[in-house]
Scaffold this active site. Structure first.
Site, PDB file in Angstrom:
ATOM      1  NE  ARG A 248      -4.250  -1.304  -0.176  1.00 37.44           N
ATOM      2  CZ  ARG A 248      -4.356  -2.322  -1.002  1.00 37.44           C
ATOM      3  NH1 ARG A 248      -3.320  -2.692  -1.744  1.00 37.44           N
ATOM      4  NH2 ARG A 248      -5.496  -2.984  -1.101  1.00 37.44           N
ATOM      5  CD  GLU A 277      -3.110   3.080  -5.831  1.00 34.04           C
ATOM      6  OE1 GLU A 277      -4.120   2.422  -6.204  1.00 34.04           O
ATOM      7  OE2 GLU A 277      -2.114   2.537  -5.310  1.00 34.04           O
ATOM      8  CG  HIS A 296      -3.238  -1.016  -7.104  1.00 33.88           C
ATOM      9  ND1 HIS A 296      -3.681  -0.247  -6.053  1.00 33.88           N
ATOM     10  CD2 HIS A 296      -3.159  -2.285  -6.616  1.00 33.88           C
ATOM     11  CE1 HIS A 296      -3.875  -1.006  -4.992  1.00 33.88           C
ATOM     12  NE2 HIS A 296      -3.564  -2.247  -5.308  1.00 33.88           N
TER      13      HIS A 296
END
Length: 333
Positions: A248, A277, A296
Site C-alpha cells: 500500500r 491513486e 496497481h
C-alpha cells in the site's frame, strides 16, 4: 462471529463489478444457485438483506456493512480492506457475520510473478533491449550482459505473512537470500524455510541496511501508515537498495520517497501502489528516470481465482472449519 452454517440459504448473492465473476462461480460450483445483485439496481437492498452468503467487492460491502441482517459470511473479492474499514464504526454493535478477504496463495503467486519479473527486468536492463530492437541494434553493453542474478541478492520483505511468504518461496527457488519483517518472530517449528532472517518491526533499520531490494507487502493499517516516512530510507544507502512497493502507498509519503531517490539512498524504485491513486499527472515520480510505474496491477482479482478461493472457503464453511483470510475489523487486516 459465525463461521459455520447448518444449511445454506436459497442463493449466494454476488455483488460485484468484476467481469465474468458469476460465470466463473457457476463453473466451479454448478450446484449452487448464484444471484447477481447489480450495484445501483432497484432490488439491491432486498436481495442482499435476505442472503446468508455473499460474494462482494470490498467497496460495495462497506456501504452495506450494517444492513445485512441475514448474513453469516461475506467473501470479499479484494485483499485490501480499507473501503470496508472506513465504514466500520466502533460505537455500533459489531457485524455478526464473518468477512473473509481474497488472498492466500492465489494473490501470493501472482504478486510473486510480478516481483520476479520486475527484478529480472531491472537487473538485466531489458527496457533498452526492447528499444534497441526497434532500431535493429545488436548491443550487449552495460547491464544487458553484465548483471546481477537473483541468487546474488539479499531481498527484504516488509510483511512476511501469507503473501510475503509465498513471494519468499519463489525467490528462494532462485537462491536469493530473504529477510522478512514481522510483528512477532515465529517459533522455530513455525518458521518458514523460505525466510533466512526474521526481523521485528522495531528492527526495520537493520533489515534496510542489509538488503539489495526492499519489497513492501504491508497492508494499510494504523501501525503501518508512514512506517518509511522521514529519513527511514537513509538506512538503505549502504547498499543503495531498490525499493519495490506492491503493498500500500500509505507506508511512505511521496515527498519522502522522492527525497530518498534524489539523495541516492535508493538506486531505484519499482512502484505499483501510491499514496494517491490514480497517480496524478503532476507527480514527479512519472518523470524520474530511476522509477518504474505500474497502475496497481501486481495482484489483480481475477474472477477464476476468486471463484476457486470461494469454493475452498465454502467447503470449510459447510463443514464448520475455520475460514481462510478472516478479516479482524479491529486490527484492520
Amino acid at each position: 462471529m459465525a463461521t459455520t452454517a447448518s444449511k445454506m440459504s436459497s442463493y449466494v448473492a454476488v455483488y460485484s463489478t468484476i467481469v465474468n465473476i458469476t460465470k466463473c462461480l457457476k463453473t466451479v460450483l454448478p450446484n449452487i444457485q448464484f444471484q447477481e445483485v447489480s450495484p445501483g439496481s432497484g432490488d439491491e437492498d432486498n436481495l442482499l438483506t435476505k442472503a446468508e452468503i455473499i460474494v462482494a467487492d470490498n467497496d460495495l460491502l462497506g456501504m452495506h456493512l450494517y444492513n445485512l441482517p441475514a448474513a453469516k459470511w461475506v467473501q470479499g473479492t479484494w485483499a485490501g480492506v480499507e473501503t470496508v474499514l472506513q465504514h466500520y464504526d466502533v460505537s455500533k454493535p459489531k457485524p455478526t457475520f464473518t468477512i473473509t478477504r481474497f488472498s492466500n496463495y492465489f494473490l501470493g503467486c501472482m504478486m510473486g510473478e510480478y516481483v520476479i519479473a520486475s527484478i529480472v527486468n531491472h537487473e538485466r536492463n531489458l527496457m533498452p533491449v526492447y528499444e534497441n530492437q526497434q532500431c535493429s541494434l545488436w548491443n550487449r553493453d552495460g547491464k544487458i550482459s553484465n548483471h546481477r542474478s537473483i541468487s546474488d541478492l539479499t531481498i527484504g520483505i516488509l510483511g512476511a505473512g501469507t503473501i510475503g511468504t509465498d513471494i519468499a518461496k519463489l525467490l528462494k527457488t532462485l537462491r536469493a537470500r530473504v529477510w522478512g519483517l514481522v510483528h512477532t518472530v515465529p517459533k522455530d517449528e513455525k518458521r518458514s524455510p523460505y525466510v533466512d532472517e526474521y526481523r521485528l518491526n522495531s528492527d526495520l533499520p537493520d533489515l534496510l541496511q542489509n538488503c539489495d531490494y526492499v519489497i513492501n507487502v504491508l497492508p494499510s493499517t494504523v501501525d503501518t501508515a508512514g512506517v518509511l516516512n522521514g529519513d527511514m530510507l537513509k538506512h538503505c544507502a549502504k547498499r543503495q537498495a531498490v525499493f519495490m512497493n506492491i503493498g500500500r502507498g500509505t507506508v511512505i509519503k511521496e515527498e519522502d520517497l522522492v527525497a530518498a531517490l534524489n539523495k541516492g539512498w535508493l538506486s531505484a524504485a519499482i512502484l505499483d501502489v501510491f499514496e494517491t491513486e490514480p497517480l496524478p499527472p503532476s507527480s514527479s515520480l512519472w518523470t524520474m528516470p530511476q522509477v518504474k510505474i505500474t497502475p496497481h496491477v501486481s495482484g489483480c482479482s481475477r474472477p477464476q481465482d476468486v471463484a476457486m478461493f470461494f469454493k475452498e472457503n465454502l467447503v470449510r464453511f459447510q463443514s464448520s472449519q475455520p475460514l481462510e483470510c478472516v478479516l479482524d475489523l479491529d486490527k484492520g487486516y
